[in-house]
Motif scaffolding. Structure first.
Motif, mmCIF file in Angstrom:
data_model
loop_
_atom_site.group_PDB
_atom_site.id
_atom_site.type_symbol
_atom_site.label_atom_id
_atom_site.label_comp_id
_atom_site.label_asym_id
_atom_site.label_seq_id
_atom_site.Cartn_x
_atom_site.Cartn_y
_atom_site.Cartn_z
ATOM 1 N N THR A 4 0.854 -1.181 0.000
ATOM 2 C CA THR A 4 0.000 0.000 0.000
ATOM 3 C C THR A 4 0.891 1.232 0.000
ATOM 4 O OG1 THR A 4 -1.759 1.190 1.149
ATOM 5 C CG2 THR A 4 -0.249 -0.044 2.525
ATOM 6 N N ASN A 5 0.614 2.149 -0.899
ATOM 7 C CA ASN A 5 1.418 3.375 -1.033
ATOM 8 C C ASN A 5 2.905 3.020 -1.111
ATOM 9 O OD1 ASN A 5 -0.974 4.909 -0.954
ATOM 10 N ND2 ASN A 5 -0.943 4.866 1.263
ATOM 11 N N ASN A 6 3.732 3.563 -0.223
ATOM 12 C CA ASN A 6 5.171 3.265 -0.204
ATOM 13 C C ASN A 6 5.517 2.302 0.912
ATOM 14 O OD1 ASN A 6 5.626 4.928 -2.357
ATOM 15 N ND2 ASN A 6 6.109 6.708 -1.099
ATOM 16 N N THR A 7 4.618 1.369 1.178
ATOM 17 C CA THR A 7 4.773 0.455 2.302
ATOM 18 C C THR A 7 4.495 -0.978 1.879
ATOM 19 O OG1 THR A 7 4.038 2.200 3.806
ATOM 20 C CG2 THR A 7 3.948 -0.030 4.639
ATOM 21 N N LEU A 8 5.299 -1.894 2.399
ATOM 22 C CA LEU A 8 5.035 -3.327 2.273
ATOM 23 C C LEU A 8 4.788 -3.863 3.669
ATOM 24 C CD1 LEU A 8 7.958 -4.245 -0.140
ATOM 25 C CD2 LEU A 8 5.545 -4.056 -0.742
ATOM 26 N N ILE A 9 3.871 -4.816 3.792
ATOM 27 C CA ILE A 9 3.565 -5.416 5.089
ATOM 28 C C ILE A 9 3.665 -6.924 4.929
ATOM 29 C CG2 ILE A 9 1.877 -5.622 6.944
ATOM 30 C CD1 ILE A 9 0.669 -2.964 5.886
ATOM 31 N N THR A 41 4.908 -12.506 13.897
ATOM 32 C CA THR A 41 5.020 -11.061 13.771
ATOM 33 C C THR A 41 4.496 -10.610 12.417
ATOM 34 O OG1 THR A 41 7.251 -11.042 12.825
ATOM 35 C CG2 THR A 41 7.076 -10.920 15.247
ATOM 36 N N ILE A 42 4.057 -9.354 12.390
ATOM 37 C CA ILE A 42 3.750 -8.645 11.151
ATOM 38 C C ILE A 42 4.733 -7.488 11.108
ATOM 39 C CG2 ILE A 42 2.058 -7.193 9.978
ATOM 40 C CD1 ILE A 42 -0.120 -8.962 11.270
ATOM 41 N N LYS A 43 5.398 -7.310 9.971
ATOM 42 C CA LYS A 43 6.389 -6.245 9.855
ATOM 43 C C LYS A 43 5.976 -5.274 8.755
ATOM 44 C CE LYS A 43 10.291 -8.757 11.728
ATOM 45 N NZ LYS A 43 10.721 -7.896 12.815
ATOM 46 N N VAL A 44 6.219 -3.991 9.018
ATOM 47 C CA VAL A 44 5.923 -2.920 8.071
ATOM 48 C C VAL A 44 7.255 -2.424 7.526
ATOM 49 C CG1 VAL A 44 4.848 -0.655 7.799
ATOM 50 C CG2 VAL A 44 3.876 -2.304 9.423
ATOM 51 N N TRP A 45 7.341 -2.330 6.180
ATOM 52 C CA TRP A 45 8.592 -1.996 5.504
ATOM 53 C C TRP A 45 8.419 -0.745 4.641
ATOM 54 C CZ3 TRP A 45 12.448 -5.510 6.649
ATOM 55 C CH2 TRP A 45 12.029 -6.717 7.182
ATOM 56 N N ASP A 46 9.413 0.121 4.645
ATOM 57 C CA ASP A 46 9.451 1.308 3.783
ATOM 58 C C ASP A 46 10.013 0.892 2.427
ATOM 59 O OD1 ASP A 46 10.381 3.644 2.434
ATOM 60 O OD2 ASP A 46 10.466 4.702 4.343
ATOM 61 N N THR A 47 9.321 1.188 1.330
ATOM 62 C CA THR A 47 9.792 0.754 0.010
ATOM 63 C C THR A 47 10.927 1.629 -0.534
ATOM 64 O OG1 THR A 47 8.072 2.024 -1.109
ATOM 65 C CG2 THR A 47 7.606 -0.298 -0.658
ATOM 66 N N ASP A 48 11.212 2.748 0.099
ATOM 67 C CA ASP A 48 12.335 3.573 -0.359
ATOM 68 C C ASP A 48 13.679 2.957 0.015
ATOM 69 O OD1 ASP A 48 10.721 5.509 -1.546
ATOM 70 O OD2 ASP A 48 10.555 6.639 0.333
ATOM 71 N N ASN A 49 13.744 2.365 1.229
ATOM 72 C CA ASN A 49 15.024 1.795 1.682
ATOM 73 C C ASN A 49 14.899 0.331 2.132
ATOM 74 O OD1 ASN A 49 13.784 1.949 4.201
ATOM 75 N ND2 ASN A 49 14.842 3.839 4.755
ATOM 76 N N PHE A 50 13.681 -0.218 2.069
ATOM 77 C CA PHE A 50 13.400 -1.610 2.449
ATOM 78 C C PHE A 50 13.811 -1.918 3.890
ATOM 79 C CE2 PHE A 50 13.683 -1.622 -2.169
ATOM 80 C CZ PHE A 50 12.408 -2.070 -2.460
ATOM 81 N N ARG A 51 13.638 -0.938 4.762
ATOM 82 C CA ARG A 51 13.900 -1.144 6.186
ATOM 83 C C ARG A 51 12.584 -1.318 6.929
ATOM 84 N NH1 ARG A 51 18.881 2.909 7.541
ATOM 85 N NH2 ARG A 51 20.275 1.948 6.031
ATOM 86 N N CYS A 52 12.623 -2.130 7.966
ATOM 87 C CA CYS A 52 11.448 -2.360 8.798
ATOM 88 C C CYS A 52 11.202 -1.122 9.656
ATOM 89 C CB CYS A 52 11.663 -3.585 9.677
ATOM 90 S SG CYS A 52 10.264 -3.963 10.736
ATOM 91 N N THR A 53 9.991 -0.579 9.587
ATOM 92 C CA THR A 53 9.647 0.609 10.372
ATOM 93 C C THR A 53 8.784 0.282 11.579
ATOM 94 O OG1 THR A 53 7.713 1.059 8.985
ATOM 95 C CG2 THR A 53 9.800 2.110 8.344
ATOM 96 N N LYS A 54 8.187 -0.926 11.586
ATOM 97 C CA LYS A 54 7.341 -1.315 12.710
ATOM 98 C C LYS A 54 7.215 -2.828 12.747
ATOM 99 C CE LYS A 54 3.437 0.875 13.848
ATOM 100 N NZ LYS A 54 2.040 1.324 13.759
ATOM 101 N N THR A 55 7.187 -3.373 13.941
ATOM 102 C CA THR A 55 6.919 -4.798 14.146
ATOM 103 C C THR A 55 5.710 -4.924 15.053
ATOM 104 O OG1 THR A 55 9.244 -5.414 13.889
ATOM 105 C CG2 THR A 55 7.820 -6.986 15.016
ATOM 106 N N ILE A 56 4.729 -5.688 14.599
ATOM 107 C CA ILE A 56 3.532 -5.959 15.391
ATOM 108 C C ILE A 56 3.635 -7.398 15.875
ATOM 109 C CG2 ILE A 56 1.019 -6.132 15.377
ATOM 110 C CD1 ILE A 56 1.115 -4.148 12.952
ATOM 111 N N ASN A 57 3.697 -7.588 17.180
ATOM 112 C CA ASN A 57 3.780 -8.933 17.751
ATOM 113 C C ASN A 57 2.381 -9.515 17.877
ATOM 114 O OD1 ASN A 57 6.655 -9.161 18.230
ATOM 115 N ND2 ASN A 57 6.345 -7.502 19.678
#
Length: 90
Positions: free
Chosen positions: A34-39, A46-62
């Motif tokens: 969605t938008n500039n985000t991969l989940i 865990t569910i992880k949220v990733w920024d598509t600009d740098n492919f870094r994890c921005t949030k982890t949902i346990n």
């Protein structure tokens, strides 16, 4: 679904491999964009949220269960598990 802890990002217009994403500790079951985000959801509960600009994890949902399927609709993230669906405001 990935059979290991990594998953791949491909450029749809060129067909070229863009990035390999690492970060889960078990099999990756589902990925949504969605938008500039991969989940991503994994057997590591865990569910992880990733920024598509740098492919870094921005949030982890346990989670307390393995999320097998992810869907996004009207600002909500739906995480389906065995005999359970969790809903989170995105």
């Amino acid at each position: 679904m990935s059979t290991d802890t990594r998953w791949q990002v491909w450029d749809m217009s060129t067909g070229k491999h863009r990035h390999t994403i690492n970060g889960h500790e078990n099999i990756v079951r589902s990925v949504v964009a969605t938008n500039n985000t991969l989940i991503s959801a994994s057997d590591d509960k865990t569910i992880k949220v990733w920024d598509t600009d740098n492919f870094r994890c921005t949030k982890t949902i346990n989670m307390n269960k393995i999320a097998c399927e992810l869907k996004i609709a009207t600002g909500y993230l739906f995480a389906g598990s065995y005999k359970c669906v969790k809903v989170r405001k995105y």
